[in-house]
Design a protein around this motif. Structure first.
Motif, PDB file in Angstrom:
ATOM      1  N   GLU A  21      91.510  -2.192  31.304  1.00  0.00           N
ATOM      2  CA  GLU A  21      90.511  -2.071  32.378  1.00  0.00           C
ATOM      3  C   GLU A  21      89.183  -2.721  31.955  1.00  0.00           C
ATOM      4  N   LEU A  22      88.757  -2.481  30.722  1.00  0.00           N
ATOM      5  CA  LEU A  22      87.520  -3.092  30.213  1.00  0.00           C
ATOM      6  C   LEU A  22      87.598  -4.612  30.261  1.00  0.00           C
ATOM      7  N   ILE A  23      88.710  -5.151  29.800  1.00  0.00           N
ATOM      8  CA  ILE A  23      88.880  -6.607  29.759  1.00  0.00           C
ATOM      9  C   ILE A  23      88.906  -7.186  31.168  1.00  0.00           C
ATOM     10  N   GLU A  24      89.613  -6.516  32.058  1.00  0.00           N
ATOM     11  CA  GLU A  24      89.679  -6.988  33.445  1.00  0.00           C
ATOM     12  C   GLU A  24      88.283  -7.009  34.074  1.00  0.00           C
ATOM     13  N   ASP A  25      87.518  -5.942  33.871  1.00  0.00           N
ATOM     14  CA  ASP A  25      86.159  -5.860  34.421  1.00  0.00           C
ATOM     15  C   ASP A  25      85.228  -6.891  33.794  1.00  0.00           C
ATOM     16  N   HIS A  26      85.444  -7.184  32.515  1.00  0.00           N
ATOM     17  CA  HIS A  26      84.553  -8.103  31.794  1.00  0.00           C
ATOM     18  C   HIS A  26      84.743  -9.550  32.249  1.00  0.00           C
ATOM     19  N   GLY A  27      85.991  -9.923  32.515  1.00  0.00           N
ATOM     20  CA  GLY A  27      86.253 -11.247  33.076  1.00  0.00           C
ATOM     21  C   GLY A  27      86.216 -12.405  32.097  1.00  0.00           C
ATOM     22  N   ASP A  28      86.267 -12.152  30.796  1.00  0.00           N
ATOM     23  CA  ASP A  28      86.288 -13.238  29.808  1.00  0.00           C
ATOM     24  C   ASP A  28      87.745 -13.592  29.516  1.00  0.00           C
ATOM     25  N   PRO A  29      88.176 -14.813  29.839  1.00  0.00           N
ATOM     26  CA  PRO A  29      89.585 -15.177  29.645  1.00  0.00           C
ATOM     27  C   PRO A  29      90.018 -15.209  28.168  1.00  0.00           C
ATOM     28  N   SER A  30      89.083 -15.231  27.239  1.00  0.00           N
ATOM     29  CA  SER A  30      89.458 -15.246  25.820  1.00  0.00           C
ATOM     30  C   SER A  30      89.719 -13.837  25.282  1.00  0.00           C
ATOM     31  N   PHE A  31      89.449 -12.821  26.085  1.00  0.00           N
ATOM     32  CA  PHE A  31      89.696 -11.432  25.689  1.00  0.00           C
ATOM     33  C   PHE A  31      91.081 -11.015  26.181  1.00  0.00           C
ATOM     34  N   GLU A  32      91.864 -10.377  25.316  1.00  0.00           N
ATOM     35  CA  GLU A  32      93.158  -9.855  25.742  1.00  0.00           C
ATOM     36  C   GLU A  32      93.589  -8.705  24.845  1.00  0.00           C
ATOM     37  N   VAL A  33      94.452  -7.864  25.388  1.00  0.00           N
ATOM     38  CA  VAL A  33      94.986  -6.733  24.638  1.00  0.00           C
ATOM     39  C   VAL A  33      96.492  -6.706  24.851  1.00  0.00           C
ATOM     40  N   PRO A  90      85.225  10.205  14.672  1.00  0.00           N
ATOM     41  CA  PRO A  90      86.426   9.986  15.480  1.00  0.00           C
ATOM     42  C   PRO A  90      86.627   8.501  15.816  1.00  0.00           C
ATOM     43  N   LEU A  91      87.882   8.130  15.987  1.00  0.00           N
ATOM     44  CA  LEU A  91      88.246   6.757  16.337  1.00  0.00           C
ATOM     45  C   LEU A  91      87.536   6.296  17.606  1.00  0.00           C
ATOM     46  N   ASP A  92      87.514   7.138  18.642  1.00  0.00           N
ATOM     47  CA  ASP A  92      86.896   6.704  19.900  1.00  0.00           C
ATOM     48  C   ASP A  92      85.395   6.471  19.738  1.00  0.00           C
ATOM     49  N   GLU A  93      84.731   7.269  18.913  1.00  0.00           N
ATOM     50  CA  GLU A  93      83.288   7.087  18.702  1.00  0.00           C
ATOM     51  C   GLU A  93      82.998   5.743  18.026  1.00  0.00           C
ATOM     52  N   LEU A  94      83.788   5.393  17.021  1.00  0.00           N
ATOM     53  CA  LEU A  94      83.601   4.101  16.352  1.00  0.00           C
ATOM     54  C   LEU A  94      83.838   2.953  17.327  1.00  0.00           C
ATOM     55  N   LEU A  95      84.911   3.042  18.108  1.00  0.00           N
ATOM     56  CA  LEU A  95      85.200   1.971  19.070  1.00  0.00           C
ATOM     57  C   LEU A  95      84.108   1.852  20.123  1.00  0.00           C
ATOM     58  N   ASN A  96      83.590   2.981  20.602  1.00  0.00           N
ATOM     59  CA  ASN A  96      82.502   2.950  21.579  1.00  0.00           C
ATOM     60  C   ASN A  96      81.287   2.218  21.013  1.00  0.00           C
ATOM     61  N   GLU A  97      80.929   2.531  19.764  1.00  0.00           N
ATOM     62  CA  GLU A  97      79.772   1.903  19.124  1.00  0.00           C
ATOM     63  C   GLU A  97      79.982   0.402  18.914  1.00  0.00           C
ATOM     64  N   PHE A 103      81.003  -5.993  24.829  1.00  0.00           N
ATOM     65  CA  PHE A 103      81.176  -6.014  26.287  1.00  0.00           C
ATOM     66  C   PHE A 103      79.843  -5.934  27.020  1.00  0.00           C
ATOM     67  N   ASP A 104      78.759  -5.816  26.264  1.00  0.00           N
ATOM     68  CA  ASP A 104      77.401  -5.761  26.809  1.00  0.00           C
ATOM     69  C   ASP A 104      77.239  -4.631  27.832  1.00  0.00           C
ATOM     70  N   LYS A 105      77.809  -3.452  27.488  1.00  0.00           N
ATOM     71  CA  LYS A 105      77.664  -2.275  28.337  1.00  0.00           C
ATOM     72  C   LYS A 105      78.017  -1.033  27.523  1.00  0.00           C
ATOM     73  N   LEU A 106      77.641   0.106  28.049  1.00  0.00           N
ATOM     74  CA  LEU A 106      77.971   1.370  27.413  1.00  0.00           C
ATOM     75  C   LEU A 106      79.473   1.612  27.569  1.00  0.00           C
ATOM     76  N   ILE A 107      80.131   1.844  26.447  1.00  0.00           N
ATOM     77  CA  ILE A 107      81.572   2.108  26.448  1.00  0.00           C
ATOM     78  C   ILE A 107      81.768   3.595  26.162  1.00  0.00           C
ATOM     79  N   GLN A 108      82.629   4.235  26.931  1.00  0.00           N
ATOM     80  CA  GLN A 108      82.860   5.669  26.749  1.00  0.00           C
ATOM     81  C   GLN A 108      84.350   5.984  26.728  1.00  0.00           C
ATOM     82  N   LEU A 109      85.035   5.438  25.724  1.00  0.00           N
ATOM     83  CA  LEU A 109      86.434   5.772  25.538  1.00  0.00           C
ATOM     84  C   LEU A 109      86.515   7.221  25.078  1.00  0.00           C
ATOM     85  N   SER A 110      87.509   7.930  25.544  1.00  0.00           N
ATOM     86  CA  SER A 110      87.750   9.302  25.080  1.00  0.00           C
ATOM     87  C   SER A 110      89.219   9.414  24.731  1.00  0.00           C
TER      88      SER A 110
END
Length: 116
Positions: A21-33, A90-97, A103-110
């Protein structure tokens, strides 16, 4: 071992869904998961690549970050999180930071498990 697989699969599925969802919203074609055989690869173009994978023999989730390097996460029943033993983060906290600036936005993975 069955509980490890259930909990780690749940977290990997949540992570994959949120990152897609993050990648789709970001719209950068070089990003993929992508996720295959317990290994999630997050390619962020010139920002680097994350590899997050299950490690059943150790009952851990391992992370390789282009920013903070390798880390090993253990499941914590107290709050249903996956934590790195050296800093208790926690893993999610590190990834959010780390992903926020990328992604130039606040990330809030849980990624806390709903099952214990």
């Amino acid at each position: 071992m069955e509980q490890y697989h259930q909990l780690s699969d749940e977290v990997m599925d949540m992570l994959l869904e949120d990152l897609e969802e993050l990648i789709e919203d970001h719209g950068d074609p070089s990003f993929e998961v992508e996720y295959h055989s317990g290994v999630l690869t997050l390619k962020l173009g010139d920002k680097g690549t994350y590899v997050i994978n299950k490690q059943p023999p150790n009952k851990q989730i391992w992370l390789s970050s282009p920013f903070s390097g390798p880390k090993r996460y253990d499941y914590t029943e107290l709050d249903g999180s996956w934590r790195y033993s050296r800093d208790n983060k926690p893993l999610d906290e590190l990834l959010n930071e780390e992903l926020g600036p990328t992604f130039d936005k606040l990330i809030q993975l849980s990624l806390s498990s709903s099952k214990s």
